[in-house]
Scaffold this motif. Sequence first.
Motif, mmCIF file in Angstrom:
data_model
loop_
_atom_site.group_PDB
_atom_site.id
_atom_site.type_symbol
_atom_site.label_atom_id
_atom_site.label_comp_id
_atom_site.label_asym_id
_atom_site.label_seq_id
_atom_site.Cartn_x
_atom_site.Cartn_y
_atom_site.Cartn_z
ATOM 1 N N SER A 102 31.277 34.031 40.040
ATOM 2 C CA SER A 102 30.617 35.319 40.261
ATOM 3 C C SER A 102 31.641 36.404 39.930
ATOM 4 C CB SER A 102 30.151 35.446 41.713
ATOM 5 O OG SER A 102 31.255 35.650 42.577
ATOM 6 N N PRO A 103 31.209 37.676 39.817
ATOM 7 C CA PRO A 103 32.176 38.730 39.497
ATOM 8 C C PRO A 103 33.319 38.830 40.498
ATOM 9 C CG PRO A 103 29.968 39.526 39.078
ATOM 10 C CD PRO A 103 29.818 38.184 39.746
ATOM 11 N N ARG A 104 33.099 38.410 41.740
ATOM 12 C CA ARG A 104 34.185 38.520 42.726
ATOM 13 C C ARG A 104 35.329 37.565 42.416
ATOM 14 N NH1 ARG A 104 33.277 35.497 48.508
ATOM 15 N NH2 ARG A 104 33.006 33.392 47.685
ATOM 16 N N ASP A 105 35.083 36.527 41.589
ATOM 17 C CA ASP A 105 36.142 35.589 41.219
ATOM 18 C C ASP A 105 37.020 36.119 40.096
ATOM 19 O OD1 ASP A 105 35.153 33.531 43.011
ATOM 20 O OD2 ASP A 105 33.524 33.240 41.582
ATOM 21 N N ILE A 106 36.638 37.240 39.501
ATOM 22 C CA ILE A 106 37.399 37.809 38.389
ATOM 23 C C ILE A 106 38.482 38.726 38.941
ATOM 24 C CG2 ILE A 106 37.279 39.295 36.365
ATOM 25 C CD1 ILE A 106 34.387 38.357 35.985
ATOM 26 N N SER A 107 39.732 38.355 38.718
ATOM 27 C CA SER A 107 40.839 39.171 39.227
ATOM 28 C C SER A 107 41.290 40.214 38.212
ATOM 29 C CB SER A 107 42.023 38.280 39.622
ATOM 30 O OG SER A 107 42.409 37.434 38.558
ATOM 31 N N PHE A 108 41.267 39.875 36.919
ATOM 32 C CA PHE A 108 41.674 40.814 35.868
ATOM 33 C C PHE A 108 40.654 40.805 34.734
ATOM 34 C CE2 PHE A 108 45.738 40.137 37.905
ATOM 35 C CZ PHE A 108 46.436 41.332 37.725
ATOM 36 N N VAL A 109 40.412 41.972 34.174
ATOM 37 C CA VAL A 109 39.683 42.107 32.912
ATOM 38 C C VAL A 109 40.536 42.969 31.998
ATOM 39 C CG1 VAL A 109 37.631 42.985 31.738
ATOM 40 C CG2 VAL A 109 37.406 41.871 33.973
ATOM 41 N N ILE A 110 40.783 42.461 30.805
ATOM 42 C CA ILE A 110 41.561 43.187 29.804
ATOM 43 C C ILE A 110 40.648 43.430 28.609
ATOM 44 C CG2 ILE A 110 43.558 43.090 28.258
ATOM 45 C CD1 ILE A 110 44.883 41.218 30.331
ATOM 46 N N ALA A 111 40.492 44.691 28.222
ATOM 47 C CA ALA A 111 39.663 45.056 27.073
ATOM 48 C C ALA A 111 40.502 45.866 26.100
ATOM 49 C CB ALA A 111 38.439 45.859 27.516
ATOM 50 N N ASP A 112 40.592 45.405 24.873
ATOM 51 C CA ASP A 112 41.395 46.074 23.854
ATOM 52 C C ASP A 112 42.856 46.201 24.287
ATOM 53 O OD1 ASP A 112 41.008 47.065 21.191
ATOM 54 O OD2 ASP A 112 41.467 49.073 21.918
ATOM 55 N N GLY A 113 43.306 45.202 25.023
ATOM 56 C CA GLY A 113 44.694 45.180 25.470
ATOM 57 C C GLY A 113 44.980 45.992 26.708
ATOM 58 N N VAL A 114 43.985 46.655 27.267
ATOM 59 C CA VAL A 114 44.166 47.522 28.429
ATOM 60 C C VAL A 114 43.553 46.862 29.666
ATOM 61 C CG1 VAL A 114 43.667 49.787 29.438
ATOM 62 C CG2 VAL A 114 44.131 49.582 26.980
ATOM 63 N N VAL A 115 44.300 46.835 30.754
ATOM 64 C CA VAL A 115 43.789 46.283 32.009
ATOM 65 C C VAL A 115 42.748 47.243 32.575
ATOM 66 C CG1 VAL A 115 44.359 45.628 34.373
ATOM 67 C CG2 VAL A 115 45.923 45.035 32.498
ATOM 68 N N ARG A 116 41.520 46.758 32.698
ATOM 69 C CA ARG A 116 40.412 47.575 33.203
ATOM 70 C C ARG A 116 39.963 47.152 34.591
ATOM 71 N NH1 ARG A 116 40.216 52.364 30.642
ATOM 72 N NH2 ARG A 116 40.624 52.066 28.411
ATOM 73 N N LYS A 117 40.312 45.942 34.996
ATOM 74 C CA LYS A 117 40.065 45.474 36.360
ATOM 75 C C LYS A 117 41.308 44.727 36.810
ATOM 76 C CE LYS A 117 36.830 42.721 39.185
ATOM 77 N NZ LYS A 117 35.583 41.895 39.170
ATOM 78 N N GLU A 118 41.760 45.035 38.003
ATOM 79 C CA GLU A 118 43.016 44.468 38.488
ATOM 80 C C GLU A 118 42.896 44.171 39.973
ATOM 81 O OE1 GLU A 118 47.747 45.713 38.829
ATOM 82 O OE2 GLU A 118 46.385 46.873 37.561
ATOM 83 N N GLY A 119 43.320 42.975 40.366
ATOM 84 C CA GLY A 119 43.233 42.607 41.775
ATOM 85 C C GLY A 119 41.802 42.613 42.283
ATOM 86 N N GLY A 120 40.854 42.347 41.391
ATOM 87 C CA GLY A 120 39.455 42.293 41.778
ATOM 88 C C GLY A 120 38.759 43.633 41.848
ATOM 89 N N LYS A 121 39.439 44.727 41.448
ATOM 90 C CA LYS A 121 38.840 46.061 41.518
ATOM 91 C C LYS A 121 38.995 46.797 40.193
ATOM 92 C CE LYS A 121 39.460 46.750 46.498
ATOM 93 N NZ LYS A 121 39.996 47.645 47.556
ATOM 94 N N LEU A 122 37.982 47.597 39.868
ATOM 95 C CA LEU A 122 38.051 48.404 38.657
ATOM 96 C C LEU A 122 39.191 49.411 38.745
ATOM 97 C CD1 LEU A 122 34.261 49.132 38.096
ATOM 98 C CD2 LEU A 122 35.748 47.910 36.492
ATOM 99 N N VAL A 123 39.887 49.574 37.635
ATOM 100 C CA VAL A 123 40.941 50.574 37.526
ATOM 101 C C VAL A 123 40.281 51.941 37.296
ATOM 102 C CG1 VAL A 123 42.884 51.310 36.085
ATOM 103 C CG2 VAL A 123 42.594 48.891 36.639
#
Length: 519
Positions: free
Chosen positions: A430-451
């Motif tokens: 589920s989305p809660r299991d996602i700790s990081f999302v990187i888009a185009d080399g930029v961290v957009r979600k970190e520690g489970g929360k949107l930047v």
Amino acid sequence: MAGNPISRTLLKGGLLLTHGEDNHVHPVVSDLLIEDSIITQISPQIELNSTEPTTRTIDCTGKIISPGFISTHHHLYQTQFKGKHANHTLLKYFPGGHYASSLFTLSDLFWGELGGALEALDAGTTTVVDHSNVNHTPDYPRTAIQALLTSGLRTVYCYTFPRRVSSWAPFAAADDMSSPWVLDTFASLAESAPFDGRVHLGFGTDNVFLPAEVMKPMFARIRAAPARLITLHGAAGPAHSMGPGKPAPSIAQMLELHGLLGPDILVSHANYPRAEGAVPGMEADAKLFGRPHEVAPKISSTPNTELQMGWPPVALMPEYRAVSSLGVDCHSWGSGYMPLQMNLLLQHARNERAVGLAREDKWSRNVGYDVEDVFNLGTIDGARAIGLEGEVGQIKVGLKADLVVFDTDTPTMLAAAVEDPVAAVVLHSSPRDISFVIADGVVRKEGGKLVDVEVAPAVGSGEAESVVAAGTKLSWGDIGREILRSRESLKKKLEGIDMVAAEDAVMAQIHMNKVALID
């Protein structure tokens, strides 16, 4: 912090879901180096020279790293309508959702678009084909693109002809295909695309049942702009038939009739494929979509909305699998989480297969489709469907760093991630299991929360025309409050409208088969 300003990011020790030349997923524990927006190295042990530029290191030991998901059909602006359509058919959705977009101000569009884009990123979707329906004036597409640039999402923004409601009582609506500014604005925007290298420009239209003398010059101008792709809705079934046993011709058949079908065509849904004969002398959909990949049109299946509408998804059917991909469609109908779309499609196809066998008094020891089939539809095959296979869709040196990092020790992922990481993503996450999302080399979600994000400069117009001043820092809390304010404003505008009367008018306007309607 408005994204990660560090030019290099090193992901250490993660389980990478890589694709081999055979298109199968090959999980491998490895380090991965990102420089600017590109994956530059994948190796079991990457050691960096301490004299080189500052690098951020993220410990991914025990975590799964997936390619960013790709949604090839999505209406990102509809955030304010979430929860409205839980029990709606397409007919009920039309006046209260789709045509309600005519009530959007620029502010409504900016916050809805930004909210939808960030919901996608939060759920690990890094690329979206955004079929926009809110282009009332030249400032509307510019506002939508500004919101997309602000979010950090990679997008093919599909500009459309303005679809306006001129009257709610009696209901009357029409597309503006004649005002010069419409295609002039599209051509002007296309000259500058892709914006920031991430926001490409496409075109969305459903006006295919028009004479060839109208269609051909219109498509020629759209393609010359150029549009990265042209996307169209391909709804079908009894509601869209011309009577018992008389299906209307499909979108693909109509385009082929005018000599306009090509590899830049992306048909959303494509349900109830047509056989030969719907158009005299015309080939069946299976043949039109079954052409070699380099010349064939493509398909986006959206299982959540399609199953609710009674439209069996086609993406795993053998005749359409090679040109198919997956999309969310309306996050106002349900979750925007792409693994949920994978899950729904997979179990629907398995059930359809079993039911078909049962009709012949047969059964099978196998399920017929596995999790890798649908995982690929939402990653590598999505990139191919929209012409971005050289940029995204898989974890590979030289491609863009669009990545999703999953925790594996959560209650949902524990054990599953060790047993089968692809199954863990498709069936358990589920989305809660996602700790990081990187888009185009930029961290957009970190520690489970949107930047936090920073509002991008306006596109093709002065900053004074922006809903929010460029450079403004926004947290998700800030954005959420504006979305709720906008929702209340739109709700008040819709009060008192006779939706049943509007539904009846829509049936007549888009030639739905009222004779076959049972309730």
